[in-house]
Structures are given as structure tokens and as C-alpha cells.
Design an enzyme around this catalytic site. Structure first.
Site, PDB file in Angstrom:
ATOM      1  N   SER A   1       1.127  -1.048  -0.107  1.00  0.00           N
ATOM      2  CA  SER A   1      -0.049  -0.123  -0.464  1.00  0.00           C
ATOM      3  C   SER A   1       0.935   0.916  -0.246  1.00  0.00           C
ATOM      4  O   SER A   1       2.167   1.176   0.609  1.00  0.00           O
ATOM      5  CB  SER A   1      -1.025  -0.094   1.577  1.00  0.00           C
ATOM      6  OG  SER A   1      -1.345   1.266   1.634  1.00  0.00           O
TER       7      SER A   1
ATOM      8  N   TYR B   1      -2.226  -1.945  10.101  1.00  0.00           N
ATOM      9  CA  TYR B   1      -2.837  -2.009   8.734  1.00  0.00           C
ATOM     10  C   TYR B   1      -1.371  -1.554   8.145  1.00  0.00           C
ATOM     11  O   TYR B   1      -0.003  -2.108   7.378  1.00  0.00           O
ATOM     12  CB  TYR B   1      -3.864  -0.756   8.087  1.00  0.00           C
ATOM     13  CG  TYR B   1      -3.605  -0.749   5.983  1.00  0.00           C
ATOM     14  CD1 TYR B   1      -4.624  -1.575   5.660  1.00  0.00           C
ATOM     15  CD2 TYR B   1      -3.167   0.342   6.039  1.00  0.00           C
ATOM     16  CE1 TYR B   1      -4.463  -2.049   4.267  1.00  0.00           C
ATOM     17  CE2 TYR B   1      -3.326   0.320   4.374  1.00  0.00           C
ATOM     18  CZ  TYR B   1      -4.222  -0.864   4.244  1.00  0.00           C
ATOM     19  OH  TYR B   1      -3.819  -0.928   2.328  1.00  0.00           O
TER      20      TYR B   1
END
Length: 261
Positions: A143, A156
Site C-alpha cells: 500500500s 494495516y
């Protein structure tokens, strides 16, 4: 080089970005195993439509990516149905929102299992066959937050950082082979998760969907556009091609310039 007849496994692929990857690989002629959660009938409709549209075989596995024994069973089913795995896309992800003092231990452990340990298991189980054939493509979904901090989403941010290190390490282990290992780092992509963010913005600002997207994109991506999942999937297809055979260990951004600000 054609991907027709190759075997692909895409985790977390019953919706969103993972589904875009699965569809793009099926369109290239790959037989695909999809995996993830959702309504059984809806998933069967997705599986059947993908198979008929692209004249390929599509298998669905409900494997829980937090459980190594179910991951192993999923890979075994895939090999039995289609043959050894040629292309592995690790996309399964979970996230929880809370500051660290309030972050539930069980949610932390679950995120490590789904976002990170599952990748360890799929790769260790797929690599022997790739080595035998001297060909394989492994793509791990990191990401934009794989290179920067993210408050209140430590699970995350931490796991997406770790995936980049994992990708680089396996790329070095396989550097003298025909196997490539890369990470894709998307920015703000149109997925069910982002649709929820758009809905919240529309309600809060009393604006249209287009206005909500423009506002949310403007605080994230210099292009001021949300990214279509199909464009990220197109990069994955390229990384599977012969033209990308010398690209390995890379972490490639698809983020509208977000990571360069």
C-alpha cells in the site's frame, strides 16, 4: 509470452481489488482460484460468469487466511484442479481502527495472520513447483502506507511495511531463477471500502457522489482522481508478462502521486 493455461491463485478476491486481479488474469487465459468472504450465491455467480466470459476454469475456496491448515488445503485444491500454481497474488487483508492503547490484542494477532503470515504460507507452499519449472510470478499487495505511518491503523501500516521487506527478501532468494517477486502499492482505489468512505462524506457534506470523490481524492492524491481497480490489475498482468522478467524485488506505486508528496 501468453498466460493462457497458467494457474493463478488470488487471495481475498471475491470483491474489490482482488476480484479485479482475478478477472484480469482470467481475461489473459489463466485458470483462477478465487478466495474470500461473502454471500455464497453472489460468489458462485461471480465464479460462473468469470469462467464463461473468458472460457477458463475458475475455482472458489472459502479458506480462512488466518488458518495455515486451510491455506494449505486451498493450494492443494488448486493444484488438483488446474496444476501447479504459476501466478500467486497475495491480496487478502483485514484492518481495525483504534489507537494502540485501545487496540484489541486479538485484532492485532488476526491482522498479522491474515495480512502477513498468510503470505508466508502461500509463498512457501508455491515456490517448490515454481523452482522446478523455473518460472513463476508472485505479487504481494502492499500500500501507499507501506512506506509511511498511519495513525489508529497500526495493524494495516505495520503489515504493509513488512510485506515490502518480505518481497525484497524472497526476490533475492529467487534472483537467479525465472521467478519474479514484486509488491504493488496502491493509493486510494475504488473498492467497497472506499465506497463506504464516499457515502460518509456525502452524508456529512450533503454533496453528490462526484463531489465527495473529488474532495476525498484531493486530500490524498495529487491527481485528484480515485484510481480504478482495473488499472492496478493491469499492472499485475504486466508483471506476469515476459516483458517484466527482469523486474523483481520492486515495490511499485499506483497512487496518483500520493507517495511523492
Amino acid at each position: 509470452m501468453s498466460l493462457k493455461g497458467k494457474t493463478a491463485l488470488v487471495t481475498g478476491s471475491t470483491q474489490g481489488l482482488g476480484l479485479a486481479f482475478a478477472r484480469a488474469l482470467a481475461a489473459e487465459g489463466c485458470n483462477v482460484t478465487i478466495n474470500g468472504l461473502g454471500d455464497a450465491k453472489a460468489i458462485e455467480d461471480i465464479r460462473a460468469k468469470m469462467a464463461s466470459e473468458h472460457d477458463v476454469k475458475v475455482h472458489y475456496s472459502p479458506a480462512n487466511m488466518a488458518k495455515p491448515e486451510e491455506i494449505e488445503q486451498m493450494l492443494g485444491e488448486t493444484v488438483k484442479q488446474f496444476g501447479d500454481i504459476d501466478i500467486l497474488v497475495n491480496n487478502a487483508v483485514t484492518r481495525h481502527i483504534a489507537p494502540i492503547e485501545e487496540f484489541p490484542v486479538e485484532r492485532w494477532n488476526y491482522a498479522l495472520a491474515v495480512n502477513l503470515s498468510s503470505v508466508f504460507h502461500t509463498v512457501r507452499l508455491s515456490l517448490p513447483a515454481m523452482r522446478r519449472k523455473n518460472w513463476g510470478r508472485i505479487i504481494n499487495l502492499s500500500s501507499v502506507f507501506g512506506t509511511r505511518g498511519l495513525p489508529d491503523k497500526i495493524d494495516y501500516a505495520t503489515t504493509k511495511h513488512a510485506l515490502i521487506g518480505f518481497t525484497r527478501s524472497i526476490a533475492l532468494e529467487t534472483a537467479t531463477t525465472g521467478i519474479t517477486v514484486n509488491a504493488i502499492c496502491p493509493g486510494w482505489v475504488l473498492t467497497p471500502h472506499s465506497e463506504n468512505q464516499i457515502a460518509v462524506q456525502m452524508k456529512a457534506a450533503g454533496c453528490t457522489r462526484e463531489e465527495a470523490i473529488a474532495e476525498l481524492a484531493s486530500i490524498r492524491q495529487p491527481t485528484r482522481r480515485i484510481i480504478l481497480a482495473e488499472k492496478v490489475a493491469a499492472l499485475a498482468v504486466f508483471l506476469c508478462s515476459d516483458a517484466a522478467s527482469e523486474i523483481t524485488g520492486a515495490s511499485m506505486s499506483v497512487d496518483g502521486g500520493w507517495s511523492i508528496e
